[in-house]
Scaffold this motif. Structure first.
Motif, PDB file in Angstrom:
ATOM      1  N   ASP A 672       0.831  -1.203   0.000  1.00 34.41           N
ATOM      2  CA  ASP A 672       0.000   0.000   0.000  1.00 34.41           C
ATOM      3  C   ASP A 672       0.868   1.257   0.000  1.00 34.41           C
ATOM      4  OD1 ASP A 672      -2.785   1.044   0.164  1.00 34.41           O
ATOM      5  OD2 ASP A 672      -2.050   1.931   2.029  1.00 34.41           O
ATOM      6  N   ASP A 673       1.959   1.233   0.769  1.00 34.59           N
ATOM      7  CA  ASP A 673       2.889   2.374   0.767  1.00 34.59           C
ATOM      8  C   ASP A 673       3.468   2.588  -0.630  1.00 34.59           C
ATOM      9  OD1 ASP A 673       2.492   2.763   3.474  1.00 34.59           O
ATOM     10  OD2 ASP A 673       4.274   1.642   4.074  1.00 34.59           O
ATOM     11  N   TYR A 674       3.844   1.499  -1.276  1.00 31.78           N
ATOM     12  CA  TYR A 674       4.392   1.607  -2.635  1.00 31.78           C
ATOM     13  C   TYR A 674       3.354   2.194  -3.583  1.00 31.78           C
ATOM     14  CZ  TYR A 674       5.679   0.100  -7.323  1.00 31.78           C
ATOM     15  OH  TYR A 674       5.950   0.067  -8.676  1.00 31.78           O
ATOM     16  N   ARG A 675       2.137   1.674  -3.511  1.00 32.46           N
ATOM     17  CA  ARG A 675       1.077   2.176  -4.397  1.00 32.46           C
ATOM     18  C   ARG A 675       0.881   3.676  -4.223  1.00 32.46           C
ATOM     19  NH1 ARG A 675      -3.677   3.822  -3.243  1.00 32.46           N
ATOM     20  NH2 ARG A 675      -3.600   2.946  -1.137  1.00 32.46           N
ATOM     21  N   ARG A 676       0.824   4.117  -2.975  1.00 35.08           N
ATOM     22  CA  ARG A 676       0.597   5.540  -2.732  1.00 35.08           C
ATOM     23  C   ARG A 676       1.769   6.385  -3.226  1.00 35.08           C
ATOM     24  NH1 ARG A 676       0.339   7.488   2.035  1.00 35.08           N
ATOM     25  NH2 ARG A 676       1.412   5.808   3.161  1.00 35.08           N
ATOM     26  N   SER A 677       2.993   5.845  -3.144  1.00 35.38           N
ATOM     27  CA  SER A 677       4.149   6.622  -3.616  1.00 35.38           C
ATOM     28  C   SER A 677       4.124   6.769  -5.137  1.00 35.38           C
ATOM     29  CB  SER A 677       5.451   5.954  -3.171  1.00 35.38           C
ATOM     30  OG  SER A 677       5.731   4.790  -3.920  1.00 35.38           O
ATOM     31  N   ILE A 678       3.730   5.723  -5.858  1.00 36.65           N
ATOM     32  CA  ILE A 678       3.613   5.819  -7.317  1.00 36.65           C
ATOM     33  C   ILE A 678       2.513   6.802  -7.681  1.00 36.65           C
ATOM     34  CG2 ILE A 678       2.987   4.558  -9.396  1.00 36.65           C
ATOM     35  CD1 ILE A 678       5.781   3.929  -8.462  1.00 36.65           C
ATOM     36  N   GLU A 679       1.409   6.744  -6.963  1.00 39.36           N
ATOM     37  CA  GLU A 679       0.323   7.691  -7.230  1.00 39.36           C
ATOM     38  C   GLU A 679       0.790   9.131  -7.000  1.00 39.36           C
ATOM     39  OE1 GLU A 679      -2.850   6.464  -4.717  1.00 39.36           O
ATOM     40  OE2 GLU A 679      -3.176   4.569  -5.770  1.00 39.36           O
ATOM     41  N   TYR A 680       1.576   9.346  -5.939  1.00 38.97           N
ATOM     42  CA  TYR A 680       2.077  10.693  -5.661  1.00 38.97           C
ATOM     43  C   TYR A 680       3.000  11.160  -6.781  1.00 38.97           C
ATOM     44  CZ  TYR A 680       5.169  14.304  -3.904  1.00 38.97           C
ATOM     45  OH  TYR A 680       5.908  15.457  -3.788  1.00 38.97           O
ATOM     46  N   SER A 681       3.967  10.328  -7.194  1.00 39.44           N
ATOM     47  CA  SER A 681       4.926  10.730  -8.219  1.00 39.44           C
ATOM     48  C   SER A 681       4.229  11.023  -9.541  1.00 39.44           C
ATOM     49  CB  SER A 681       5.984   9.643  -8.408  1.00 39.44           C
ATOM     50  OG  SER A 681       6.815   9.549  -7.273  1.00 39.44           O
TER      51      SER A 681
END
Length: 774
Positions: A672-681
């Motif tokens: 979930d942390d990874y998903r949110r970081s890709i969404e942010y970038s």
């Protein structure tokens, strides 16, 4: 003159062969009748070989009538063991176990009636009973819990305690109540194994049986204490036993531990190493001096192999490939720098010292362990040879049937020998790869193209290559992450489409996964497959035309912004860059976000300030977005663009994390942390493109947006491919028409039918699409 004492001959060969054949026949019947699989056959054959090996050393003329009954029970126990290893039929298991238990009283009655009772017969009967209880308790433990194993281990724990407390081996009169308790254990375990009882009833029944067994053993201990005149405690002997046990465990781990984290599961350790058989025979056959030298030498090599296996596990967990000592040694320095940056210099130094001491300790410790075990084997020649015979049967049967509990990991193991040879061959392979790379790099279809003919279709336009760290196809395809990421991509496509942007999207295969971003960048820009540090070193010392150098020679100002680079970057000259902005050049005054030195939003703001002011020449820039670098938390908050300033406006909303935390954080949270970081970038990137289109419509850049590699296997799983998405985004239809024959999908999401290229193919295709074809 003293008469020679003649030892009785061993058991008749015919009886031994008969027992072995009976066991084989029983296994065949089970295989045909209830579908016993190869692993069950291997385990059954091993149990049969162990039974034969035990009897082969018995100092008696023959088994006798009572011993033959016990041998029949042994054959049945072989079947029970096979069915516990491969539980294909509960009824068959229960029937065989019940018959074996029923015969338990028969052999004793026959011995007493025929007056053929013997110490060996009693010991044979007792050990067979104990082994049957161990096998049954293992099976029932899978249903009710590990505590059930105490029933099967009780006898062996008592024998182990005798090493330290020799008075436990005193004479003890058998009580009727003890016989009843012992007999009840098997009956209760068979009843529980039948699954006919409700789980609650089975648990209560087995717990009562265990309580009775503990009471019986406790009472016997008290009786032995009272009957002994002295109560010595042999601590040194006990410690020696523990040391021997640890030595055996260390050697077995070195022999059977897989080097791939995807295969690091319990069944992968159920293996029979061929090296153990060879070692047992050599320990018995060699003279003492040769045994000691060879044991230390082989142990040190085995310890070195274990160290390399641990490196393999670390590399496979972080970057989805094994460690290559010939080409990856330089990465150890990079790893130290990484830990020092993310967790502090002190942690880096302590970690480096611990790793070094652990490596030395494993090499020396494994050498000592092998030497100790070899010495013990030489001192117990008959036992060592019997063990070798049992293991040889297991290995041969497993090898013949090609048994694998984990795909790609055979139970009949000889991996250590093969890996040792492969490791030695890697040195030669590294030399040959270096020569092959030199030949590949010597062929450059665009190396002689005049500068004025390069990239003619893009003249006058700004070009930005935006590399999103760890943005792999898993972010778009994995059901646990794809929903949120695709929603951001779809929203970006809609927003940019409203401003006149179009896009074409394909897929590339990166040379790396989980890490090694600089190798992916070099592959993309050079058109050569850079999958190791040696190739990277050879590349940057060559005159290869890179994509950035091609832009530079064609008249663009070429820059890169790499916030993750915290020191000098001499490779800038090779890549043909006019300016390389690293962390210290960007003026950031805000906090770090775990590994990422600054938010992606600040990177774009700094790039605008430093390179996109009024009067700036056409620029080709490679921007490296680091907010999606592990450990992917905490993430910066998005602020109004005009408020970015020097970055002090950003503040972490969560405590900082180290990269290592992804291996201790629950997997769903990491994903979930990874998903949110890709969404942010991606959201930040699309927001910046919108801003350019509004503020500088005359200088709206052509974008190449891609990931550098898939995320760590902690996110993608150990079997993910190495594919990443790549998009060309532009407001000029001619830019997109130039790649119409590539087969890429319209929009920002690749189509499943999109062709997949290796990343090293991109440079040539890009240069050919926007300039002369070679």
């Amino acid at each position: 003159m003293l008469a020679r004492v003649r030892r009785p001959p061993p058991i008749l060969t015919a009886e031994l062969v008969g027992g072995a054949l009976a066991s084989a026949g029983l296994l065949g019947v089970l295989a045909q009748g209830v579908g016993l699989g190869p692993f069950g056959i291997v385990v059954g054959a091993t149990a049969s070989a162990a039974l034969v090996a035990l009897l082969a050393g018995a100092p008696v003329d023959a088994l006798g009538p009572a011993g033959r009954v016990t041998l029949v029970r042994g054959v049945l126990v072989v079947g029970v063991t096979a069915l516990v290893a491969d539980p294909v039929s509960t009824p068959a298991l229960v029937v065989l176990a019940a018959v074996a238990l029923a015969l338990d009283g028969v052999d004793g009655a026959v011995a007493r009636r025929r007056d053929v009772a013997s110490a060996f017969g009693a010991r044979f009967d007792m050990e067979l009973d104990a082994f049957l209880l161990l096998v049954l308790s293992w099976h029932v433990a899978g249903q009710l819990g590990g505590w059930v194993l105490l029933i099967g281990l009780a006898r062996y724990l008592f024998v182990a305690a005798m090493v330290v407390l020799p008075w436990l081996g005193g004479e003890l009169r058998t009580l009727f109540s003890g016989k009843v308790v012992a007999a009840a254990q098997g009956v209760v375990l068979v009843a529980a194994a039948s699954t006919l009882l409700p789980a609650v009833a089975a648990t209560a029944l087995v717990a009562a049986a265990l309580a009775a067994l503990l009471w019986s053993f406790g009472r016997d201990v008290v009786r032995l204490w009272r009957g002994a005149e002295v109560h010595p405690v042999r601590v040194r002997r006990g410690l020696a036993g523990v040391l021997t046990l640890l030595a055996g465990v260390l050697v077995l781990l070195a022999l059977v531990t897989p080097g791939d984290v995807a295969r690091l599961v319990e069944p992968a350790f159920v293996r029979v190493p061929l090296e153990v058989l060879v070692a047992l025979v050599l320990a018995v056959a060699l003279p003492a001096w040769a045994r000691r030298v060879l044991a230390w030498l082989a142990g040190a090599v085995l310890g070195l192999m274990l160290v390399l296996t641990l490196f393999d596990l670390g590399f496979s967990a972080a970057i989805a490939r094994p460690f290559d000592p010939a080409r990856d040694a330089v990465l150890l320095t990079n790893a130290f720098d990484f830990v020092a940056e993310t967790s502090g210099p002190a942690v880096g130094v302590v970690g480096a010292v611990v790793v070094a001491l652990l490596g030395i300790g494993l090499v020396v410790g494994t050498g000592g362990a092998v030497a100790r075990l070899a010495r013990i084997a030489a001192g117990h020649r008959a036992g060592a040879l019997r063990l070798a015979a049992v293991l040889a049967v297991a290995w041969f049967v497993a090898w013949t049937l090609s048994v694998q509990l984990v795909p790609g990991i055979p139970v009949a193991s000889r991996d250590t020998s093969i890996r040792a040879v492969d490791r030695a061959a890697e040195i030669d392979a590294g030399v040959r790869d270096q020569q092959a790379f030199a030949r590949e790099a010597g062929v450059d279809a665009f190396g002689e193209v005049p500068d004025d003919r390069l990239l003619t279709a893009l003249r006058g336009r700004d070009v930005v290559v935006a590399v999103v760290e760890s943005y792999g196809m898993a972010a778009l395809d994995d059901p646990a992450m794809a929903g949120g990421v695709r929603a951001v991509v779809d929203d970006g496509e809609r927003r940019l489409g409203a401003l006149g942007y179009g896009a074409r999207t394909g897929r590339l295969t990166s040379p790396v996964a989980g890490g090694g971003s600089w190798l992916a960048h070099a592959t993309l820009l050079s058109g050569l497959w850079i999958d190791g540090e040696q190739r990277h070193t050879d590349l940057v010392s060559s005159s290869r035309l890179t994509l950035t150098r091609a832009f530079h020679q064609a008249g663009w100002r070429t820059v890169t912004v790499q916030p993750g680079t915290t020191g000098p970057w001499p490779e800038a000259a090779f890549f043909g860059l006019d300016r390389a902005y690293t962390h210290d050049d960007l003026g950031y005054r805000g906090p770090r976000f775990s590994w990422s030195p600054m938010p992606d939003q600040y990177l774009f703001s700094a790039f605008d300030r430093l390179e996109r002011g009024p009067g700036a020449p056409p620029t080709m820039a490679e921007l490296v977005l680091t907010s999606s670098h592990g450990p992917w938390a905490p993430l910066p908050r998005t602020v109004p663009w005009e408020s970015v300033g020097d970055g002090s406006v950003f503040g972490p909303e969560e405590p900082q994390r180290s990269f290592q935390s992804i291996f201790t954080t629950p997997a769903p949270q990491v994903r979930d942390d990874y998903r949110r970081s890709i969404e942010y970038s991606l959201s930040t990137l699309y927001g910046w493109v919108e801003r350019q289109a509004v503020q500088r419509p005359d200088r709206a850049p052509v974008l190449v947006v891609l990931g550098d590699h898939q995320a760590s296997p902690a996110v993608t799983g150990p079997t993910a491919d190495r594919d990443i998405p790549i998009s060309i985004v532009s407001r000029d239809p001619a830019v997109l028409d130039a790649v119409a024959d590539w087969g890429w999908a319209d929009g920002l999401t690749p189509d499943p039918a999109t062709p997949v290229w290796r990343m090293d193919a991109f440079r040539d295709r890009f240069l050919a699409a926007y300039g002369p074809r070679p």
